[in-house]
Design an enzyme around this catalytic site. Structure first.
Site, PDB file in Angstrom:
ATOM      1  N   HIS A 161      47.912  34.978  37.524  1.00 15.93           N
ATOM      2  CA  HIS A 161      46.730  35.437  37.256  1.00 15.93           C
ATOM      3  C   HIS A 161      45.841  34.660  36.668  1.00 15.93           C
ATOM      4  O   HIS A 161      45.237  35.135  35.340  1.00 15.93           O
ATOM      5  CB  HIS A 161      47.012  36.683  36.372  1.00 15.93           C
ATOM      6  CG  HIS A 161      47.612  37.578  37.213  1.00 15.93           C
ATOM      7  ND1 HIS A 161      48.995  38.153  36.439  1.00 15.93           N
ATOM      8  CD2 HIS A 161      47.511  38.790  38.062  1.00 15.93           C
ATOM      9  CE1 HIS A 161      49.911  38.935  37.199  1.00 15.93           C
ATOM     10  NE2 HIS A 161      49.359  39.002  38.167  1.00 15.93           N
ATOM     11  N   GLY A 164      36.450  43.639  36.382  1.00 15.18           N
ATOM     12  CA  GLY A 164      37.277  45.162  36.504  1.00 15.18           C
ATOM     13  C   GLY A 164      36.341  45.557  36.326  1.00 15.18           C
ATOM     14  O   GLY A 164      35.967  47.205  36.211  1.00 15.18           O
ATOM     15  N   ARG A 182      47.819  41.433  28.409  1.00 14.40           N
ATOM     16  CA  ARG A 182      47.943  39.759  29.552  1.00 14.40           C
ATOM     17  C   ARG A 182      48.065  38.785  28.193  1.00 14.40           C
ATOM     18  O   ARG A 182      48.137  37.424  28.612  1.00 14.40           O
ATOM     19  CB  ARG A 182      47.311  40.125  30.987  1.00 14.40           C
ATOM     20  CG  ARG A 182      47.152  41.179  31.821  1.00 14.40           C
ATOM     21  CD  ARG A 182      46.328  39.626  32.761  1.00 14.40           C
ATOM     22  NE  ARG A 182      46.525  41.262  33.639  1.00 14.40           N
ATOM     23  CZ  ARG A 182      46.789  41.217  35.685  1.00 14.40           C
ATOM     24  NH1 ARG A 182      47.891  40.025  35.375  1.00 14.40           N
ATOM     25  NH2 ARG A 182      47.004  42.505  35.825  1.00 14.40           N
TER      26      ARG A 182
HETATM   27  P1  ADP Z   1      43.782  43.526  33.038  1.00 15.48           P
HETATM   28  O1  ADP Z   1      44.580  42.956  31.294  1.00 15.48           O
HETATM   29  O2  ADP Z   1      45.077  44.262  33.684  1.00 15.48           O
HETATM   30  O3  ADP Z   1      43.674  41.867  33.467  1.00 15.48           O
HETATM   31  P2  ADP Z   1      41.551  44.106  32.209  1.00 15.48           P
HETATM   32  O4  ADP Z   1      41.252  42.766  31.709  1.00 15.48           O
HETATM   33  O5  ADP Z   1      40.294  45.324  32.450  1.00 15.48           O
HETATM   34  O6  ADP Z   1      42.628  43.857  32.315  1.00 15.48           O
HETATM   35  O7  ADP Z   1      41.428  44.932  30.888  1.00 15.48           O
HETATM   36  C1  ADP Z   1      41.727  43.755  29.538  1.00 15.48           C
HETATM   37  C2  ADP Z   1      41.622  45.279  28.112  1.00 15.48           C
HETATM   38  O8  ADP Z   1      42.128  46.215  28.033  1.00 15.48           O
HETATM   39  C3  ADP Z   1      42.083  43.972  26.788  1.00 15.48           C
HETATM   40  O9  ADP Z   1      40.808  42.759  25.918  1.00 15.48           O
HETATM   41  C4  ADP Z   1      42.876  45.403  25.908  1.00 15.48           C
HETATM   42  O10 ADP Z   1      41.716  45.588  25.661  1.00 15.48           O
HETATM   43  C5  ADP Z   1      42.687  46.775  27.183  1.00 15.48           C
HETATM   44  N1  ADP Z   1      44.301  46.558  26.394  1.00 15.48           N
HETATM   45  C6  ADP Z   1      45.135  46.176  27.561  1.00 15.48           C
HETATM   46  N2  ADP Z   1      46.423  46.254  26.833  1.00 15.48           N
HETATM   47  C7  ADP Z   1      46.082  47.480  26.423  1.00 15.48           C
HETATM   48  C8  ADP Z   1      47.194  48.966  26.256  1.00 15.48           C
HETATM   49  N3  ADP Z   1      48.319  48.854  25.971  1.00 15.48           N
HETATM   50  N4  ADP Z   1      46.374  49.884  25.804  1.00 15.48           N
HETATM   51  C9  ADP Z   1      45.514  49.882  25.540  1.00 15.48           C
HETATM   52  N5  ADP Z   1      43.859  48.859  26.201  1.00 15.48           N
HETATM   53  C10 ADP Z   1      44.819  47.540  26.650  1.00 15.48           C
HETATM   54 MG    MG Z   2      42.489  41.132  32.148  1.00 13.52          MG
END
Ligand code: ADP
Ligand code: MG
Length: 594
Positions: A217, A420, A558
């Site tokens: 990703h 997002g 991630r």
């Molecule tokens: P992705 O990680 O799927 O790419 P986003 O980039 O939109 O989604 O969001 C990332 C954010 O999501 C992180 O900075 C963190 O704050 C939040 N996050 C990730 N995993 C969790 C979790 N298990 N519980 C709470 N918040 C989380």
């Molecule tokens: Mg992200």
């Protein structure tokens, strides 16, 4: 950079339409992804795979006879939503149960996990097999924390082949788990990838260097080392895989040499030659190998090598017939009626004045959700009006910050947090416009939350969507909507977020801004402050706490595999949370004034 594009918002949908038009004998379009052109035989297990888009032929290319029944296709690098996964699963469920298989990412686990829960309450037998093949993403003692990359294809293939020959769901699950336990991948990036519509890549690899341990990703590799010649590179990628040879493995392996999108096929063959030679030198026999772009990362320059250590039963399935857009093997028995009628082939469809939307293969494309309706108290309807304002203001505030949030997420994550969040908030506003004006707060935020989760994809979208819906539901049930009710609703929304995402304080997530916000809000209300002052106290604490996440090391999501890079930079989800609560306070002040 993406050159062929109409609009970033419809890139995935248009690409899936085109894929199906080009292969209408294999695929049909369904709302949320693609499915096999022909229905599964009654009683067969439906293997449903999925994840974000941007990985073609992962994952739509894994759909067809001898392989998966359907793929749920999220936005670029974002998990599909629960609603999407349910719609796709419903299209292919044939009475034998559903096996979901996907790479181990927090967003996917949340959305597919919720899908599993909902389908089970309907009596469907649902199983899940997560793919955890990337050895760079966590040490061998923590295999459950590893993410899924090109090995996805091996696991999907074994599950799909098992289901296609008529195995019952217990057996399909057992074999898919066995395949995952025996599949390992290591990759290397030479250059980053660029999201459709963006002008800058998510990361850069310094000139003359390569980045070992890439994610698919756009997560950068774990460490940068000087570029190597092909023979050296083969050893660099292969030796760590050989060191993790599973206990009791035979000397027969399936091999994938995978291009990430921007490496030429001829270069891949050069690498393949050296990998193959090295495997033979180790006394191993390569069985039905694959070499090409199999699980990509948009236009990333990079390669990965995957080994699946075979045994007799896995080898039989690995070599069995299959027919998908990514893989044709042997000669699957096809029902005569399954052949497309003359003129139905997508290759002829989109010509002249005939719009592709008229093709029967596209009949199931993404539908617009319709507006629901429930009765509500006057106070609840008023709260919904305020909430509409707040959602619009939050969208505007996030639009301003989107690039900065994306950059923050690109440091150790996938760079999509800004887009997002914006896509999710835009969807909440559209959903809010679509419901009738006299709707109550519970119904409004349920529609808005579902839309957020559905459109944003990603972990944060799933969590925000569920939390927002819970917040609205608690307010709706509250006898009066005052500061205490808001504090109670915030607490319940936070509980829902933790229940879904499993984060703990200090894991470096948005929870680390939410908890201080919640505590400050609650104690201000309890000591007699009005809602606006309590929000001011909460927003102040959220901003302070979001900044303070810079010192933390991520334990979730991630960013975890690249934890070290993240130190010194705040968590993007915590920062966007602080932006939203700050905006909420400002809007409330403004409303109070006018
Ligand atoms: P992705 O990680 O799927 O790419 P986003 O980039 O939109 O989604 O969001 C990332 C954010 O999501 C992180 O900075 C963190 O704050 C939040 N996050 C990730 N995993 C969790 C979790 N298990 N519980 C709470 N918040 C989380
Ligand atoms: Mg992200």
């Amino acid at each position: 950079m993406t050159k062929i594009i109409t609009d970033p918002d419809v890139f995935v949908a248009e690409s899936l339409d085109g894929l199906v038009l080009a292969h209408s004998d294999i695929l049909r379009r369904v709302d949320g992804g693609v499915a096999r052109a022909q229905a599964l035989p009654a009683g067969q297990v439906a293997v449903v795979v999925g994840g974000g888009s941007g990985h073609y032929p992962g994952f739509a290319g894994a759909v067809g006879e001898g392989f998966a029944a359907a793929a749920v296709c999220g936005n670029i690098f974002s998990s599909p939503s629960t609603a999407q996964a349910i719609r796709v699963a419903d299209e292919v469920e044939a009475g034998g149960g559903i096996l979901f298989s996907y790479g181990n990412y927090a967003g996917d686990v949340i959305h597919f996990g919720e899908t599993e829960r909902r389908l089970r309450t309907r009596g469907v037998d649902v199983r899940t097999v997560l793919v955890t093949d990337d050895i760079a993403s966590a040490p061998a003692e923590h295999v459950d924390q590893r993410r899924g990359i090109a090995g996805d294809l091996c696991v999907f293939r074994i599950a799909g082949a098992s289901a296609s020959r008529g195995d019952a769901i217990d057996e399909v699950e057992r074999l898919a788990l066995a395949a995952n336990a025996r599949t390992r991948t290591l990759g290397v990036a030479f250059s980053g990838c660029t999201l459709p519509g963006a002008t800058e890549p998510l990361f850069r690899v310094p000139e003359g260097m390569m980045s070992i341990g890439l994610g698919i990703h756009g997560e950068p590799g774990i460490r940068d080392v000087p570029l190597e010649t092909a023979d050296r590179l083969a050893l660099t990628l292969l030796h760590p895989l050989l060191e993790e040879r599973p206990h009791g493995a035979s000397d027969r392996v399936a091999l994938l040499v995978n291009g990430l999108g921007a490496v030429t096929q001829e270069e891949l063959f050069v690498l393949f030659r050296h990998v193959y030679e090295e495997l033979v030198r180790h006394g191993l026999t390569v069985v039905a190998p694959l070499c090409g772009d199999l699980v990509t990362s948009l236009d990333m320059g990079g390669v990965s090598v995957t080994l699946m250590w075979l045994n007799d039963e896995l080898e039989e399935l690995w070599c069995s017939p299959a027919r998908t857009t990514a893989l044709v093997r042997g000669n699957p028995v096809r029902q005569a009626s399954a052949l497309p009628a003359p003129g139905e082939s997508g290759r002829e469809a989109p010509t002249g004045s005939r719009a592709p939307t008229e093709s029967p293969a596209l009949a199931g494309r993404d539908a617009e959700p319709s507006a629901p309706r429930r009765s509500a108290s006057a106070e609840s309807v008023h709260a919904a009006t305020v909430a509409r304002d707040l959602l619009g203001a939050a969208r505007d505030a996030i639009a301003v910050e989107a690039d900065a949030l994306g950059a923050l997420d690109a440091i150790a994550g996938d760079g999509d947090h800004g887009v997002g969040m914006l896509r999710g908030l835009e969807a909440t506003c559209t959903a809010a416009e679509r419901v009738v004006p006299e709707v109550g707060i519970g119904e409004l935020l349920e529609a808005a939350g579902d839309a957020w989760a559905d459109r944003a994809g990603g972990t944060s979208g799933a969590l925000w969507g569920a939390a927002l819906a819970e917040f609205g539901a608690v307010l709706e049930r509250s006898p009066t909507i005052d500061g205490a009710a808001v504090a109670e609703a915030v607490m319940r929304a936070r509980e829902r977020l933790v229940q879904l995402g499993g984060a703990e304080p200090g894991d470096k997530t948005m929870l680390d801004a939410l908890l201080p916000f919640e505590q400050a809000l609650k104690s201000a209300i309890e000591s007699g402050a009005d809602l606006i002052d309590a929000l001011a106290a909460g927003a102040f604490e959220a901003e302070r706490a979001a900044d303070a996440t810079a010192a933390l090391s991520p334990k979730r999501g991630r960013a975890r595999p690249l934890a070290e890079r993240s130190i010194g930079h705040p968590d993007p989800g915590a920062v966007s949370f602080a932006v939203i609560v700050r905006t909420t306070h400002s809007v409330m002040v403004e409303r109070n004034r006018t």
